[in-house]
Motif scaffolding. Structure first.
Motif, PDB file in Angstrom:
ATOM      1  N   THR A 388     -21.717 -30.142   4.911  1.00 40.34           N
ATOM      2  CA  THR A 388     -22.350 -29.807   3.909  1.00 40.34           C
ATOM      3  C   THR A 388     -23.974 -29.837   4.140  1.00 40.34           C
ATOM      4  O   THR A 388     -24.959 -29.289   3.470  1.00 40.34           O
ATOM      5  N   SER A 389     -24.373 -30.949   4.596  1.00 39.67           N
ATOM      6  CA  SER A 389     -25.860 -31.149   4.978  1.00 39.67           C
ATOM      7  C   SER A 389     -26.417 -30.164   5.952  1.00 39.67           C
ATOM      8  O   SER A 389     -27.648 -29.840   5.914  1.00 39.67           O
ATOM      9  N   GLU A 390     -25.403 -29.472   6.833  1.00 42.74           N
ATOM     10  CA  GLU A 390     -25.911 -28.336   7.585  1.00 42.74           C
ATOM     11  C   GLU A 390     -25.983 -27.010   6.717  1.00 42.74           C
ATOM     12  O   GLU A 390     -26.419 -25.883   7.237  1.00 42.74           O
ATOM     13  N   GLY A 391     -25.723 -27.216   5.314  1.00 41.98           N
ATOM     14  CA  GLY A 391     -25.741 -25.908   4.711  1.00 41.98           C
ATOM     15  C   GLY A 391     -24.479 -25.246   4.555  1.00 41.98           C
ATOM     16  O   GLY A 391     -24.363 -23.807   4.072  1.00 41.98           O
ATOM     17  N   LYS A 392     -23.306 -25.577   5.133  1.00 46.74           N
ATOM     18  CA  LYS A 392     -22.140 -24.993   4.975  1.00 46.74           C
ATOM     19  C   LYS A 392     -21.386 -25.164   3.519  1.00 46.74           C
ATOM     20  O   LYS A 392     -21.520 -25.876   2.886  1.00 46.74           O
ATOM     21  N   LYS A 393     -21.322 -23.815   2.958  1.00 47.79           N
ATOM     22  CA  LYS A 393     -20.562 -23.710   1.683  1.00 47.79           C
ATOM     23  C   LYS A 393     -19.130 -23.954   1.836  1.00 47.79           C
ATOM     24  O   LYS A 393     -18.347 -23.259   2.183  1.00 47.79           O
ATOM     25  N   ILE A 394     -18.619 -25.101   1.247  1.00 44.34           N
ATOM     26  CA  ILE A 394     -17.220 -25.523   1.449  1.00 44.34           C
ATOM     27  C   ILE A 394     -16.752 -25.463  -0.109  1.00 44.34           C
ATOM     28  O   ILE A 394     -16.962 -26.316  -0.871  1.00 44.34           O
ATOM     29  N   PRO A 395     -15.647 -24.651  -0.379  1.00 44.78           N
ATOM     30  CA  PRO A 395     -15.185 -24.582  -1.682  1.00 44.78           C
ATOM     31  C   PRO A 395     -14.313 -25.852  -2.021  1.00 44.78           C
ATOM     32  O   PRO A 395     -13.474 -26.278  -1.234  1.00 44.78           O
ATOM     33  N   GLU A 396     -14.269 -26.143  -3.227  1.00 44.07           N
ATOM     34  CA  GLU A 396     -13.591 -27.201  -3.564  1.00 44.07           C
ATOM     35  C   GLU A 396     -12.788 -26.852  -4.902  1.00 44.07           C
ATOM     36  O   GLU A 396     -13.245 -26.238  -5.678  1.00 44.07           O
ATOM     37  N   LYS A 397     -11.531 -27.615  -5.041  1.00 44.27           N
ATOM     38  CA  LYS A 397     -10.815 -27.261  -6.318  1.00 44.27           C
ATOM     39  C   LYS A 397     -11.129 -28.352  -7.118  1.00 44.27           C
ATOM     40  O   LYS A 397     -11.617 -29.496  -6.746  1.00 44.27           O
ATOM     41  N   GLU A 398     -10.869 -28.294  -8.553  1.00 45.09           N
ATOM     42  CA  GLU A 398     -11.225 -29.458  -9.329  1.00 45.09           C
ATOM     43  C   GLU A 398     -10.213 -30.609  -9.118  1.00 45.09           C
ATOM     44  O   GLU A 398      -9.227 -30.382  -8.682  1.00 45.09           O
TER      45      GLU A 398
END
Length: 455
Positions: A388-398
């Motif tokens: 995430t700190s490298e800018g990767k967009k990681i989808p997350e469920k609720e």
């Protein structure tokens, strides 16, 4: 009506002249017909390099055989056949007469009949060198060069000094090579197996041709058959060196077959010429990793099937597979007393220094201790933070409640994160089981999911 029209159209003088011309033409045609019928047709001797069937006879032929051969030489093949058939009628097993009839059909360019009679002579005398040579002529006439060459080879076995044999074989070998090469190149796209057969015939006929070895290798490469492609690529180094794409495929095959040092050497050579090629850089790293893995003990190699993976095994699995960690360095290394001389020391040290795995309160790592689900979740959560700190967009469920991990649990945020991103899942009973040991398959699943997110 026709005669009337003719008279009306032309004057009388023209009609008389035309009648005289018609009479002269008729006389000329009659004389020409008589001359043609009275004049014997010129017979053409056969154009052949076949040896006389009179040579090397074991028994004396009858007069009809000599007469037949004389007719054959003059070009009167029908008369020759009649004389040879007389010889056969009188002496049915006189095999040169069958061959001689085959000669007459060859002179008439009738390959089928020639083959029939020549084979009859071979039925009586299988080791009849002249008949094998004549059969070569039949097959060459049909452009069946493989069969023709086989007959020449048989002739050479039976009679090495057969007149003109060496030169004939060389010429035919060239024809055969050209034919197979042409046919193979025509068939590469639509019928690679048949093309392969032709190219292998070229290799057999002309082993010095390196180009065809490359063409064979390329078919095997298209079929993902590295085991067969490698020997041909190894024997065509000059062509490979001039073709970077083929050279890279060669290295890929070597790597596929576990020949990592050879593959790495080629990748490094290619990378030196193409320093900006990211794909080559990736292949080099993957090959280096495999070389490292080969040096590791069975404890590492067996982890993928073990029901309980150890902390030391997991540290090695992480560091060897998380390529994006290579860019991170740590200024201060933790001193870990219980990993000295351990096979995974390097990997454990790096995992701890990067903050992915923790030491126990007594500052030991305990590499032989089984890894637990909560420790796996902690490592996964920290790796997700790096991505995430490298800018990767990681989808997350609720986030949802976890039956055996309440929100007040210190590890809930980490466990919730790996579940929300799909890096880990609940057990079949809907619980997380934080203290349960982790299998090698579970650990590998987490690593593979993180690798996919990093790409």
């Amino acid at each position: 009506m026709v005669a009337l029209n003719w008279k009306l159209k032309y004057p009388t003088s023209w009609r008389k002249r035309s009648a005289n011309m018609s009479l002269r033409n008729s006389l000329f045609l009659a004389l020409l017909f008589l001359w043609c019928c009275a004049t014997p047709q010129t017979l053409k001797p056969p154009k052949t390099n076949l040896e006389s069937p009179l040579n090397s006879l074991e028994t004396n032929p009858q007069k009809s055989f000599y007469d037949g051969y004389a007719d054959y030489q003059k070009g009167d093949q029908q008369a020759a056949r009649m004389e040879f058939e007389k010889q056969i009628k009188n002496v049915p097993d006189f095999y040169p007469a069958y061959l001689a009839i085959g000669y007459t059909y060859l002179a008439d360019e009738n390959a089928d009949s020639a083959e029939t009679w020549i084979k009859k002579s071979l039925e009586i005398a299988p080791n009849y060198a002249q008949a094998h040579y004549a059969l070569y002529s039949v097959y060459e006439m049909r452009q069946q060069y493989d069969d023709a060459l086989a007959e020449l080879d048989q002739t050479a076995v039976l009679k090495p000094d057969y007149p003109g044999l060496a030169q004939t074989r060389n010429i035919l070998r060239l024809k055969n090579t050209e034919m197979h090469l042409t046919e193979g190149r025509k068939l590469v796209a639509q019928n690679p197996e048949e093309a392969l057969r032709h190219f292998k015939m070229v290799e057999k006929l002309a082993p010095e041709m390196e180009d065809v070895k490359v063409e064979i290798a390329q078919i095997y490469l298209q079929q993902n058959n590295c085991a067969e492609a490698i020997p041909y690529l190894e024997s065509a180094q000059d062509q490979i060196n001039d073709n970077p794409r083929l050279k890279s495929q060669f290295a890929d095959c070597l790597s596929d077959q576990g020949k990592y040092p050879e593959a790495l050497a080629i990748y490094q050579e290619l990378a030196a010429a193409q320093p900006a090629n990211a794909e080559l850089s990736k292949k080099m790293k993957a090959t280096q990793k495999k070389m490292v893995e080969l040096q590791l003990p069975d404890e590492y190699k067996s982890m993928f099937t073990t029901p309980e993976i150890t902390r030391g095994q997991f540290a090695a699995l992480l560091i060897l597979n998380m390529d994006f960690l290579e860019k991170y360095n740590t200024a201060n290394s933790e001193i870990i007393p219980d990993i000295l001389n351990h096979w995974a020391q390097k990997f454990i040290q790096e995992a701890v220094d990067l903050g992915i795995m923790d030491l126990y309160p007594n500052r030991t790592f305990q590499p032989s201790q089984d890894l637990t689900r909560v420790e796996l979740a902690k490592a996964g959560s920290r790796l997700l933070e790096i991505l995430t700190s490298e800018g990767k967009k990681i989808p997350e469920k609720e986030a949802t409640s976890i039956e055996d991990v309440p929100i007040t649990n210190i590890y809930y945020p980490m466990i919730s994160k790996v579940l929300a991103t799909g890096v880990m899942t609940l057990d079949g009973d809907g619980r997380f089981h934080p203290s349960r040991s982790v299998s090698g398959a579970e650990a590998l699943s987490l690593v593979n999911r993180l690798k996919a997110l990093a790409e």
